[in-house]
Design a protein around this motif. Sequence first.
Motif, short mmCIF file in Angstrom:
data_model
loop_
_atom_site.label_atom_id
_atom_site.label_comp_id
_atom_site.label_asym_id
_atom_site.label_seq_id
_atom_site.Cartn_x
_atom_site.Cartn_y
_atom_site.Cartn_z
N LYS A 1 5.87 60.63 -64.83
CA LYS A 1 5.17 59.43 -64.43
C LYS A 1 4.72 58.55 -65.59
CE LYS A 1 3.42 61.72 -60.23
NZ LYS A 1 4.16 60.84 -59.27
N ASP A 2 5.16 58.87 -66.82
CA ASP A 2 4.73 58.14 -68.02
C ASP A 2 3.22 58.12 -68.14
OD1 ASP A 2 5.05 56.80 -70.39
OD2 ASP A 2 5.27 54.82 -69.50
N ILE A 3 2.63 59.28 -67.92
CA ILE A 3 1.20 59.51 -68.13
C ILE A 3 1.07 60.27 -69.44
CG2 ILE A 3 -0.83 60.75 -67.27
CD1 ILE A 3 0.30 60.33 -64.44
N LEU A 4 0.08 59.93 -70.25
CA LEU A 4 -0.09 60.60 -71.53
C LEU A 4 -0.89 61.89 -71.39
CD1 LEU A 4 -0.77 57.61 -73.95
CD2 LEU A 4 1.40 58.67 -73.31
N LEU A 5 -0.42 62.94 -72.02
CA LEU A 5 -1.13 64.22 -72.05
C LEU A 5 -1.97 64.26 -73.33
CD1 LEU A 5 -1.77 67.12 -71.19
CD2 LEU A 5 0.38 67.83 -72.26
N LYS B 1 -5.48 54.08 -73.41
CA LYS B 1 -5.70 52.84 -72.66
C LYS B 1 -4.86 51.69 -73.22
CE LYS B 1 -10.27 53.51 -70.60
NZ LYS B 1 -9.93 52.89 -69.30
N LYS B 2 -4.75 51.63 -74.53
CA LYS B 2 -3.94 50.56 -75.14
C LYS B 2 -2.46 50.76 -74.82
CE LYS B 2 -3.11 46.92 -77.64
NZ LYS B 2 -3.27 46.90 -79.11
N ASP C 1 2.02 47.74 -69.07
CA ASP C 1 2.04 46.96 -67.83
C ASP C 1 1.07 45.78 -67.79
OD1 ASP C 1 -0.51 48.10 -67.30
OD2 ASP C 1 0.42 49.79 -66.26
N GLY C 2 0.29 45.57 -68.86
CA GLY C 2 -0.59 44.42 -68.92
C GLY C 2 -1.86 44.53 -68.11
#
Length: 399
Positions: free
Chosen positions: A216-220, A117-118, A124-125
């Motif tokens: 998509k710059d999503i964390l795994l 989350k951080k 993107d704020g």
Amino acid sequence: MNSANYMEAAEQDLLHTYHRYPIIWESGKGVYLYDTKGGKYLDFAAGIAVCALGYGNEEYNQALKTQVDQLIHTSNLYYNKPIIKAAELVKKASGMDRVFFTNSGTEAIEGAIKAAKKYAYIRDGHTDHEIIAMKNSFHGRSLGALSVTGNRHYQEPFEPLLGGIRFAEFNNLESVISQINEKTCAILFETIQGEGGVYPAKQEFIEGIAALCNEKDILLILDEIQCGMGRSGMMFAWQNYGVKPDIMAVAKALGCGVPVGAFLMTERVAEKSLVPGDHGTTYGGNPFVGAAICKVLEIMEREHITEHVAEVSGYLWDRLEELKAKHTCITDHRGMGLIQGLQMTVPVGEVSKKALQKGLVLITAGTDVIRFVPPLVIEKEHVDEMFGILDKVLSDMEA
């Protein structure tokens, strides 16, 4: 007091959150446990996949005794040598870049969620990010970990839980894709689902998720709390797939009985996530658990534990296949390494109970699976001993 008096005292004094078996363990040696009446039991549960080195390992025990005499705790306001060495060894075993030591697997999941989350917030704020987790999963019982646990039975009494969690079908890539939106910051799942019934991730599923995350710059985030630390035949189960997570949670066998967990991440995530003040722990990473981690990893490397697991787990697989062919109550067999499961039509709680009465410790997973998570140091002779007891139990139940 006799055993009955001890158990009665426990029921009067302890919060009743477990249906315990009527047995009191007193000692352990190798892959066997001994109760207060002198009974000997072959252990195929390892304290729920914790005691990877078995019991009474003198080298491990001595490392803890030595550390007790030196220093147990100082807090994270200061450095200590054992945890610095432990961090180096965990990084080497995993190929990850940064580590935060916790007191449990649940806390490791909490930290992993916060880091994700951080990371998204710095990117993107926004503060409305979402996480995709899996149905039939289990990640712990704190409110955050429970929020990403895909089991309504565990969740319902404690709602409302953490918002922004979407659930997809494990091993169904299209189901995950359908849940992704512009708010998705992480996808979280167990590399091998444990409590949910022993389901390993499929190669195409984990590869597909990794590709989506990269695009998509999503964390795994991979939960290796139960399936990590050599249990799959590799040090971490994701190493069997050739896919590296952005964040990983580990615990259980990390300390082989000493309560310790950790979440690890890549440098890319570390540079853009948690900073001083964002996260902390009083006990996590103290000198005592650091000594335990160092000795566990030292023994595992020197004794080639992962290679041993790869060998003996194949033998376990073959013997469980024999049981499956022999007993009609067994409907499926799945798993990887020394985390395997047999799905059954007979009550698995009764199977576990009757096995215990015959000197075999087994645990269940889900509602219809017997789970096999023995110490990683078992030999083929122990597999044969387990086979004989379980074969007799199932034969009696089918008669």
